[in-house]
Motif scaffolding. Structure first.
Motif, mmCIF file in Angstrom:
data_model
loop_
_atom_site.group_PDB
_atom_site.id
_atom_site.type_symbol
_atom_site.label_atom_id
_atom_site.label_comp_id
_atom_site.label_asym_id
_atom_site.label_seq_id
_atom_site.Cartn_x
_atom_site.Cartn_y
_atom_site.Cartn_z
ATOM 1 N N PRO A 36 0.830 -1.219 0.000
ATOM 2 C CA PRO A 36 0.000 0.000 0.000
ATOM 3 C C PRO A 36 0.858 1.260 0.000
ATOM 4 O O PRO A 36 1.846 1.369 0.722
ATOM 5 C CB PRO A 36 -0.787 -0.126 1.315
ATOM 6 C CG PRO A 36 -0.784 -1.582 1.629
ATOM 7 C CD PRO A 36 0.523 -2.107 1.116
ATOM 8 N N GLY A 37 0.475 2.210 -0.854
ATOM 9 C CA GLY A 37 1.174 3.484 -0.897
ATOM 10 C C GLY A 37 2.451 3.477 -1.694
ATOM 11 O O GLY A 37 3.154 4.485 -1.765
ATOM 12 N N LYS A 38 2.801 2.313 -2.298
ATOM 13 C CA LYS A 38 4.041 2.231 -3.072
ATOM 14 C C LYS A 38 3.724 1.765 -4.482
ATOM 15 O O LYS A 38 2.806 0.984 -4.699
ATOM 16 C CB LYS A 38 5.037 1.272 -2.415
ATOM 17 C CG LYS A 38 5.532 1.716 -1.054
ATOM 18 C CD LYS A 38 6.570 0.739 -0.519
ATOM 19 C CE LYS A 38 7.105 1.174 0.837
ATOM 20 N NZ LYS A 38 8.119 0.226 1.359
ATOM 21 N N SER A 39 4.511 2.240 -5.437
ATOM 22 C CA SER A 39 4.340 1.794 -6.813
ATOM 23 C C SER A 39 5.084 0.482 -7.020
ATOM 24 O O SER A 39 6.039 0.172 -6.311
ATOM 25 C CB SER A 39 4.880 2.851 -7.783
ATOM 26 O OG SER A 39 6.269 3.054 -7.564
ATOM 27 N N GLY A 40 4.640 -0.261 -8.002
ATOM 28 C CA GLY A 40 5.305 -1.518 -8.306
ATOM 29 C C GLY A 40 4.837 -2.648 -7.410
ATOM 30 O O GLY A 40 3.965 -2.491 -6.558
ATOM 31 N N ALA A 41 5.415 -3.810 -7.606
ATOM 32 C CA ALA A 41 5.052 -5.004 -6.856
ATOM 33 C C ALA A 41 6.219 -5.974 -6.875
ATOM 34 O O ALA A 41 7.154 -5.819 -7.652
ATOM 35 C CB ALA A 41 3.817 -5.643 -7.470
#
Length: 540
Positions: free
Chosen positions: A298-303
């Motif tokens: 949550p709150g971050k780009s990418g995975a």
């Protein structure tokens, strides 16, 4: 070893304050007759397969309370009085006459800290097993129980039953895999498997064109028996017989798997030539056990993607089980797959100098000994192992890269005759699975799906049953429903696998392949990239 090399080695050991271990022992004086006698006997038996064993006399040891290290040499050393050197060496020679057969050793003098010490260097013997005499047991100045002593870690002691059996095999130079099988002959080896092996290992065309008999001789698979005829060696049976377990009981792998949502276990046996067993066990894991989630924070780009267990770990450990099995032991290789861990079990121990402790703490095994040398060479040529002594390192690295817990090797004693390694599930994967099971697959699919599809809005196509009926007018309503399900899965995740489709549709893999093939033929679907690592593209 040369005398000068032994001197240099001993000097370095004292200088860096090396602790006692399975080839180093310190003695303050030569008056410790029982300790010296049993350690020389142990070094001669060389249970740990070392190049040489050193007893350094004139060096006292102590436990270092600050560092926690045990049996560390005290500096400056105690030393041996120069006037007593000849007498001390004569006493040692007399003492060692109580070992039979006679050990091979060297008495060497050197100095450090301006004090002299004596190196009693014991070479590994070839005529053993070596044992101390009854005379030494009755001698009031020695009082050492007669027996065949071995050295394990920094302890010189009598072996347990398992260790004594291994010691006897060592000096008999007995290797089950190299022996002739009791009943199997060249007729029991499969010519097609032999030729397939030669193709896979890029053997010359001349060898591949040989007759079965000449090929078996060239590969050293057979030998003439005392009763005549060409008997097959055990490693040849394991590698090239159609059913090795008919000649070598329990020479197969059993994967026992926990059935999800129940307290039951299901079992699958992998038989046939052991190199094919290794391939099939790996494929079974890949197709039915391996799973992954793509985790978005949550709150971050990418995975990032996490697997329940990394494929490379399973490949290495399952191949290791097959390669290092003691095939004279009549127990199958067991791989037990539970919800939170996989357990690999072989019913024999690693060959010294490798120990269970080493397997837990080390990643490099340059001095590893092999139980089945011919199989080792063949597995290497087949790329089932990458390089000698490196499989454990790669398995550990794969677990670390996946963020998984460390591998755990057992048992932690010297008596149990088995080796077990436990691979625990990735904790992040386990949490994602729990979330999926708790909230329902549909509610969390976007967060924990195996692959993240980039640019979803731009690429997702609207799939309707009406569109499918137009392009597949001959399909029944039931088939339209199946195609609709497949296309929606691909729409959501272009990297979805055939196995996932099979599970979702509750059909066989052959049925899924048929649907895919028909859709590709009719211009509905195409495969982009290779089978492994590629993706699906919907064309309607």
């Amino acid at each position: 070893m040369r005398i000068v090399d032994i001197q240099r080695m001993a000097h370095d050991i004292i200088d860096r304050c090396a602790v006692e271990n399975d080839y180093i022992e310190y003695k303050k004086t030569a008056s410790f007759r029982d300790g010296i006698l049993k350690t020389v006997c142990a070094f001669s038996n060389n249970y740990m397969n070392r190049e040489i064993g050193l007893i350094i006399i004139g060096v006292e040891e102590e436990d270092d309370k600050e560092s926690g290290r045990k049996a560390v040499p005290i500096r400056p050393i105690y030393g041996v009085d120069e006037a007593h050197i000849e007498t001390t060496e004569n006493e040692i020679k007399s003492l060692l006459a109580n070992i039979h057969p006679a050990p091979t050793y060297h008495l060497i003098q050197d100095a450090i800290d301006n004090r002299i010490y004596i190196i009693l260097a014991v070479e590994p013997g070839n005529n053993g097993p070596y044992e101390t005499s009854q005379k030494a047991e009755k001698d009031p100045k020695i009082k050492l129980k007669a027996g065949r002593y071995i050295r394990v870690r920094r302890d010189s002691r009598l072996p347990n039953k398992r260790e004594e059996f291994e010691l006897l095999k060592k000096f008999a130079d007995y290797h089950f895999s190299s022996e002739l099988n009791e009943t199997a002959t060249i007729d029991d080896l499969n010519y097609e498997y032999m030729k397939e092996y030669l193709v896979k290992t890029n053997a010359s065309s001349e060898v591949r064109a040989l007759s079965k008999l000449e090929m078996a001789k060239a590969m050293n698979l057979i030998d003439s028996s005392e009763y005549g005829g060409n008997r097959a060696k055990n490693f040849a049976v394991l590698m090239f017989a159609e059913n090795p377990e008919q000649f070598i009981p329990n020479s197969y792998v059993e994967v026992i798997r926990e059935v999800a949502g129940t307290d039951k276990m299901e079992s699958k046996s992998f038989k046939g030539p052991i190199w094919i067993q290794a391939q099939r066990v790996r494929d079974y894991f890949k197709d039915t056990i391996l799973a992954s989630y793509t985790i978005r924070e949550p709150g971050k780009s990418g995975a990032h993607r996490v697997f329940n267990w990394p494929l490379e770990m399973f490949e290495e450990l399952s191949a290791n089980c097959i390669l290092h099995k003691e095939y004279s032991q009549q127990q199958y290789i067991g791989i037990y797959v539970y919800r939170d861990h996989i357990s690999f079990i072989n019913h024999n121990r690693p060959i010294p100098p490798v120990t269970i402790e080493d397997l837990n703490n080390k990643v490099e095994f340059d001095d590893r000994q092999y139980l089945n040398n011919e199989i080792k060479e063949m597995f290497f040529k087949l790329n089932l192992i990458q390089s000698y002594g490196s499989g454990i390192r790669r398995a550990k690295q794969a677990m670390e890269t996946n963020g998984s817990p460390r591998l755990v090797f057992t048992p932690d004693n010297d008596t149990d005759d088995y080796t077990q390694v436990v691979a625990y599930i990735n904790e992040e994967f386990a949490r994602a699975r729990e979330e999926e099971e708790k909230d329902g697959i549909e509610n969390v699919r976007e967060n924990v799906r195996e692959n993240v599809r980039e640019n979803v809005r731009e690429n997702v196509r609207k799939i309707t049953k009406e569109k499918i009926r137009i392009v597949l007018p001959d399909y029944s309503e039931k088939k339209v429903e199946k195609v609709f399900c497949i296309l929606n899965m691909i729409n959501e995740n272009p990297h979805t696998s055939l196995d996932e489709m099979r599970n979702e549709l509750n059909v066989t893999e052959r049925t899924v392949v048929r649907y895919i093939s028909e859709m590709k033929d009719r211009g509905i679907l195409e495969r982009v990239g290779p089978d492994k690592g590629g993706s699906w593209k919907i064309l309607i």
